[in-house]
Design an enzyme around this catalytic site. Structure first.
Site, PDB file in Angstrom:
ATOM      1  N   GLU A 175       0.925  -1.279   0.110  1.00  0.00           N
ATOM      2  CA  GLU A 175       0.105  -0.102  -0.061  1.00  0.00           C
ATOM      3  C   GLU A 175       0.994   1.305  -0.042  1.00  0.00           C
ATOM      4  OE1 GLU A 175      -3.622  -0.205   1.995  1.00  0.00           O
ATOM      5  OE2 GLU A 175      -3.967   1.915   2.135  1.00  0.00           O
ATOM      6  N   ARG A 176       0.668   2.271  -0.701  1.00  0.00           N
ATOM      7  CA  ARG A 176       1.421   3.419  -1.090  1.00  0.00           C
ATOM      8  C   ARG A 176       2.793   3.178  -1.276  1.00  0.00           C
ATOM      9  NH1 ARG A 176      -3.028   5.937  -2.508  1.00  0.00           N
ATOM     10  NH2 ARG A 176      -4.616   5.869  -0.727  1.00  0.00           N
TER      11      ARG A 176
ATOM     12  N   ASN B 201      -3.448  -1.810   7.574  1.00  0.00           N
ATOM     13  CA  ASN B 201      -4.778  -2.181   7.141  1.00  0.00           C
ATOM     14  C   ASN B 201      -4.692  -3.800   6.960  1.00  0.00           C
ATOM     15  OD1 ASN B 201      -6.271   0.320   6.736  1.00  0.00           O
ATOM     16  ND2 ASN B 201      -4.937   0.478   4.656  1.00  0.00           N
TER      17      ASN B 201
ATOM     18  N   GLU C 290     -10.932   4.485   9.013  1.00  0.00           N
ATOM     19  CA  GLU C 290     -11.231   4.270   7.301  1.00  0.00           C
ATOM     20  C   GLU C 290     -11.788   2.900   7.308  1.00  0.00           C
ATOM     21  OE1 GLU C 290      -7.266   4.943   5.731  1.00  0.00           O
ATOM     22  OE2 GLU C 290      -7.819   6.953   5.166  1.00  0.00           O
TER      23      GLU C 290
ATOM     24  N   ARG D 126      -2.743   3.656  16.737  1.00  0.00           N
ATOM     25  CA  ARG D 126      -2.660   4.724  15.786  1.00  0.00           C
ATOM     26  C   ARG D 126      -3.961   5.704  16.307  1.00  0.00           C
ATOM     27  NH1 ARG D 126      -2.977   4.061  10.337  1.00  0.00           N
ATOM     28  NH2 ARG D 126      -1.104   5.115   9.630  1.00  0.00           N
TER      29      ARG D 126
ATOM     30  N   LYS E  94      -0.083  10.710  13.243  1.00  0.00           N
ATOM     31  CA  LYS E  94       0.941  11.243  12.295  1.00  0.00           C
ATOM     32  C   LYS E  94       1.293  12.688  12.647  1.00  0.00           C
ATOM     33  CE  LYS E  94      -1.583   8.397   8.756  1.00  0.00           C
ATOM     34  NZ  LYS E  94      -2.206   8.297   7.565  1.00  0.00           N
TER      35      LYS E  94
ATOM     36  N   ASP F  95      -3.046  14.468   6.739  1.00  0.00           N
ATOM     37  CA  ASP F  95      -2.578  13.005   6.402  1.00  0.00           C
ATOM     38  C   ASP F  95      -1.342  13.299   5.571  1.00  0.00           C
ATOM     39  OD1 ASP F  95      -2.266  10.319   5.668  1.00  0.00           O
ATOM     40  OD2 ASP F  95      -3.851  10.486   4.215  1.00  0.00           O
TER      41      ASP F  95
ATOM     42  N   GLU G 120       4.370   9.380  13.790  1.00  0.00           N
ATOM     43  CA  GLU G 120       4.404   8.648  12.639  1.00  0.00           C
ATOM     44  C   GLU G 120       4.610   9.504  11.460  1.00  0.00           C
ATOM     45  OE1 GLU G 120       0.981   6.050  12.059  1.00  0.00           O
ATOM     46  OE2 GLU G 120       1.507   5.825   9.811  1.00  0.00           O
TER      47      GLU G 120
ATOM     48  N   GLU H 165       3.715   9.148  -0.761  1.00  0.00           N
ATOM     49  CA  GLU H 165       2.422   8.992  -1.452  1.00  0.00           C
ATOM     50  C   GLU H 165       1.846  10.473  -1.887  1.00  0.00           C
ATOM     51  OE1 GLU H 165      -0.513   7.856   1.725  1.00  0.00           O
ATOM     52  OE2 GLU H 165      -2.096   8.274   0.506  1.00  0.00           O
TER      53      GLU H 165
ATOM     54  N   HIS I  27      -4.234  18.785   0.491  1.00  0.00           N
ATOM     55  CA  HIS I  27      -5.275  17.589  -0.014  1.00  0.00           C
ATOM     56  C   HIS I  27      -5.801  17.840  -1.407  1.00  0.00           C
ATOM     57  CE1 HIS I  27      -6.597  13.598   0.317  1.00  0.00           C
ATOM     58  NE2 HIS I  27      -6.243  13.436   1.413  1.00  0.00           N
TER      59      HIS I  27
HETATM   60  C1  BDP Z   1      -3.222   7.421   4.007  1.00  0.00           C
HETATM   61  C2  BDP Z   1      -3.368   6.472   2.983  1.00  0.00           C
HETATM   62  C3  BDP Z   1      -3.939   5.190   3.242  1.00  0.00           C
HETATM   63  C4  BDP Z   1      -3.545   4.657   4.591  1.00  0.00           C
HETATM   64  C5  BDP Z   1      -3.733   5.515   5.668  1.00  0.00           C
HETATM   65  C6  BDP Z   1      -3.382   5.042   7.040  1.00  0.00           C
HETATM   66  O1  BDP Z   1      -3.928   7.062   1.635  1.00  0.00           O
HETATM   67  O2  BDP Z   1      -3.258   4.260   2.178  1.00  0.00           O
HETATM   68  O3  BDP Z   1      -4.271   3.308   4.963  1.00  0.00           O
HETATM   69  O4  BDP Z   1      -3.152   6.902   5.314  1.00  0.00           O
HETATM   70  O5  BDP Z   1      -2.314   5.672   7.313  1.00  0.00           O
HETATM   71  O6  BDP Z   1      -2.487   8.371   3.907  1.00  0.00           O
HETATM   72  O7  BDP Z   1      -3.991   4.501   7.691  1.00  0.00           O
END
Ligand code: BDP
Length: 683
Positions: A150-151, A193, A274, A307, A342, A347, A369, A375, A503
């Site tokens: 992912e990313r 995830n 998410e 998180r 984060k 984000d 983090e 990304e 964003h």
């Molecule tokens: C976002 C990403 C996504 C991640 C999410 C995360 O787009 O793919 O799953 O953060 O940090 O930056 O959980």
């Protein structure tokens, strides 16, 4: 005879060129040490009394590559304060590397080799001590079990799950060595995830093998855990953290893991974020969820990294949610829970103010983090050196305990004694030969590790080390490359999102501009308009009292500073304010004109990188030179695309001309709107 000589010569040439070919593909990262000759090896001794595998590795690295004086490795069990750091004492004849933990000797060995690479002689008398500023220096891999990342922009995952546990790729050890050389000592193997499958017996056997390879390099393994694992792989009716059956399931799981991996680090958890499951599914809090897991790991010394990346579309400002959910829980988390937040509240944007949670959760363990993978910063196509971004957050003053309470100090144990202080970066590593896609993205892995080791290092000092180790020590090369790296983050901010914009990326894959983006039925907090709020009356997100009042989440005097457009740093202006196009900036330009100048400056900078790099051809091997050259061309192209797209789109609201000093757009808005990149989410 002559014929043979020629053949031999040709063979030699062929050999040399394959060696140099292999050597210049970037696979060696910053570890391009020269093996010492027999003569050099005979001139000095490397002594080591310990039979600990990390101490032996340290001795081996020095035996292979250290061309200086004698070195003696010493473990000293009185020197608790050194933690996993080291001391180096001595003179031009002999050095003592002293450590409390065996891995400290390994770090000391890499320190010596790095100085040697930089062309620095260690002479009389030397006395240094290095103690890392964070205990856990963590890479988060967002690697899925099907090996997509992912990313991730550097190929598939390094972890060959299908081959494990029986087949062990040599890259696992190379990876561990690279991490150890910069002090990274913790890795989370799988995506936040998280697939519940990672906690099944079959996968744990595989994880054990990786942990065994990493251990000599001082690296501890963690796993991302799916909160619904008890229901999904355990067959329980639910995963309610307050139910005894669920608690027992986790305790047994912990026992099973520690039987295989006695030094297992713990779990990283993305919960109720998410769409991921979490304690709130059962009406419980984040603290209930985190503490339940913490209790299961406690007997084994394990840690939960929980998180704080939470938001949902019903709240009026996504930036506010983590604070609203977590601050009421401050003081309620177990001492083996660390809240992982984060760097910014949205984000991983090119620029965000620091996350207000860092200045608010005074009674909880917290960690930052960062995202090393780009990304939101041009994937592995753009050269963006991230140390300045990392430093900006670490050095930001939260004022939680008066002036000087920086984010670094709020998380490194200065104010709040944490059992373990920690810092994490989302890895940019994949199976590409050069590990990170862009050769310069290696610098971001390096910089993260160095700052995790010592957050007071400057971006410039780190870039200097990295360039010398990765390329060469020629001042005419080092100086311009360093300059390019140090300006690259601001350049990206300029051509993507200056003045606090955020964003406005293309939906889902986040590569390229889409400020007009609007998908019927999609979550508003995933839409660019939610963030830029462009209209004929102006631009920006009002986060002051008249708007979402997110400023209230910051301590004084920041609240006042950010609240007033006149005192708010202009780099964050449109993050906190919605202002008319005619708003007068500090230099007298209107907001609209200033925006145009920033985008233009970004494009110019990207073009300058091309020029600078082209001038350095003679200093770099062909392979890396042309690879970087090609990516810089993409970057410059993308910078123009960004500038034209954003300015032409915002112009439909500002109704003002692009100032004459600014390069005029070469695209038409309608054309740009048609661009649809079919980059899949994992690509
Ligand atoms: C976002 C990403 C996504 C991640 C999410 C995360 O787009 O793919 O799953 O953060 O940090 O930056 O959980």
């Amino acid at each position: 005879m002559r014929f043979y000589k020629i053949q031999l010569l040709m063979l030699l040439i062929a050999l040399i060129s394959t060696v140099s070919l292999q050597a210049e593909d970037g696979s060696q990262l910053w570890l391009r040490y020269d093996r010492v000759s027999k003569e050099v090896a005979a001139r000095r001794t490397i002594s080591n009394q310990s039979n600990h595998v990390s101490a032996q590795l340290a001795a081996q690295e020095l035996a292979d590559y250290w061309s200086g004086q004698h070195v003696e490795l010493v473990l000293d069990n009185q020197k608790r304060d050194l933690k996993d750091g080291f001391q180096i004492n001595g003179n031009h004849e002999k050095l003592h590397v002293i450590a409390y933990q065996p891995v400290g000797l390994l770090y000391g060995a890499y320190h010596l080799l790095q100085k040697q690479q930089m062309g620095k002689k260690i002479s009389d008398p030397i006395a240094i001590a290095e103690v890392p500023t964070f205990d856990l220096r963590v890479l988060n891999h967002w690697d899925n079990l099907d090996r997509t990342v992912e990313r991730g922009y550097a190929g598939h995952s390094l972890w060959l799950w299908e081959d494990l546990p029986s087949k062990i790729s040599p890259r696992y050890e190379h990876y561990a060595r690279a991490n150890a050389s910069i002090g990274i000592n913790t890795v989370v193997l799988n995506n936040v995830n998280a697939s519940p499958q990672i906690l099944t017996a079959a996968y744990l056997e595989k994880v054990k093998v990786l942990a065994d390879v990493f251990r000599p390099y001082g690296i501890q393994v963690y796993l991302s855990a799916n909160f619904s694992s008890p229901a999904i792989i355990g067959g329980l009716s639910d995963s309610d953290p307050l139910r005894k059956e669920v608690q027992d399931w986790w305790s047994l799981k912990a026992k099973e893991i520690y039987a295989l991996i006695p030094d297992f680090g713990g779990f990283l958890v993305k919960a109720n974020s998410e769409g991921q499951p979490g304690p709130q599914d059962y009406g419980r809090t984040h603290a209930d969820g985190a503490n339940m897991l913490a209790d299961a790991l406690k007997p084994f010394g394990g840690i939960i990294m929980w998180r704080a990346f939470v938001y949902n579309p019903t709240i009026e400002d996504r930036a506010k949610q983590a604070y609203s959910e977590f601050v009421p829980l401050d003081g309620k988390f177990r001492d083996n829970v660390i809240v992982q937040t984060k760097n910014g509240a949205i984000d991983f944007q090119p620029r965000e103010p620091f996350h207000p949670l860092f200045g608010a959760m005074k009674k909880s363990n917290q960690m930052v983090e960062f995202q090393i993978t780009q990304e939101y910063l041009g994937f592995s196509n753009h050269l963006v050196y991230l140390a300045p971004l990392f430093k900006e957050t670490l050095d930001a003053d939260t004022y939680a305990h008066g002036a000087g309470s920086t984010v670094a100090k709020m998380t490194d144990g200065t104010y709040h004694a944490q059992a373990k202080s920690a810092i994490a970066g989302v890895a940019n590593i994949g199976e590409d030969t050069n590990w990170t896609g862009h050769h310069f993205a290696q610098a971001n892995w390096y910089a993260f590790g160095r700052l995790a080791w010592n957050h007071t290092l400057s971006s410039s000092a780190i870039a200097d080390e990295w360039i010398r180790a990765t390329f060469n020590n020629e001042e005419d090369f080092v100086t311009p490359v360093k300059e390019m790296m140090l300006t690259s983050r601001e350049a990206a901010v300029n051509y993507m999102m200056p003045l606090g914009l955020h964003h406005i990326f293309a939906f889902d894959h986040h590569y390229g501009p889409e400020p007009w983006g609007d998908i019927a039925g999609a979550r508003p907090d995933w839409m660019p308009w939610y963030y830029h709020n462009a209209s004929s009356d102006g631009l920006g997100f009002d986060r002051t009292k008249t708007g979402s009042n997110a400023v209230a989440q910051y301590n004084q005097p920041l609240r006042d500073i950010y609240s007033d457009a006149a005192t708010c740093p202009e780099t964050l202006l449109l993050w906190f304010h919605h202002l008319p196009w005619s708003y007068s900036m500090r230099n007298g330009n209107s907001l609209w004109d200033e925006l145009c100048y920033h985008y233009d400056a970004g494009v110019q900078e990207a073009r300058d990188f091309q020029k600078q790099w082209n001038g350095l051809e003679g200093y770099v091997d062909k392979e890396r030179f042309s690879d970087v050259q090609q990516r810089l061309a993409i970057q410059a192209h993308d910078a123009v695309w960004w500038k034209d797209a954003v300015l032409l789109y915002f112009q439909t609201f500002s109704n003002q001309p692009i100032p004459s000093g600014v390069a005029q757009p070469i695209h038409r808005l309608e054309e740009l709107k048609k661009i649809k990149l079919h980059l899949n989410h994992h690509n």
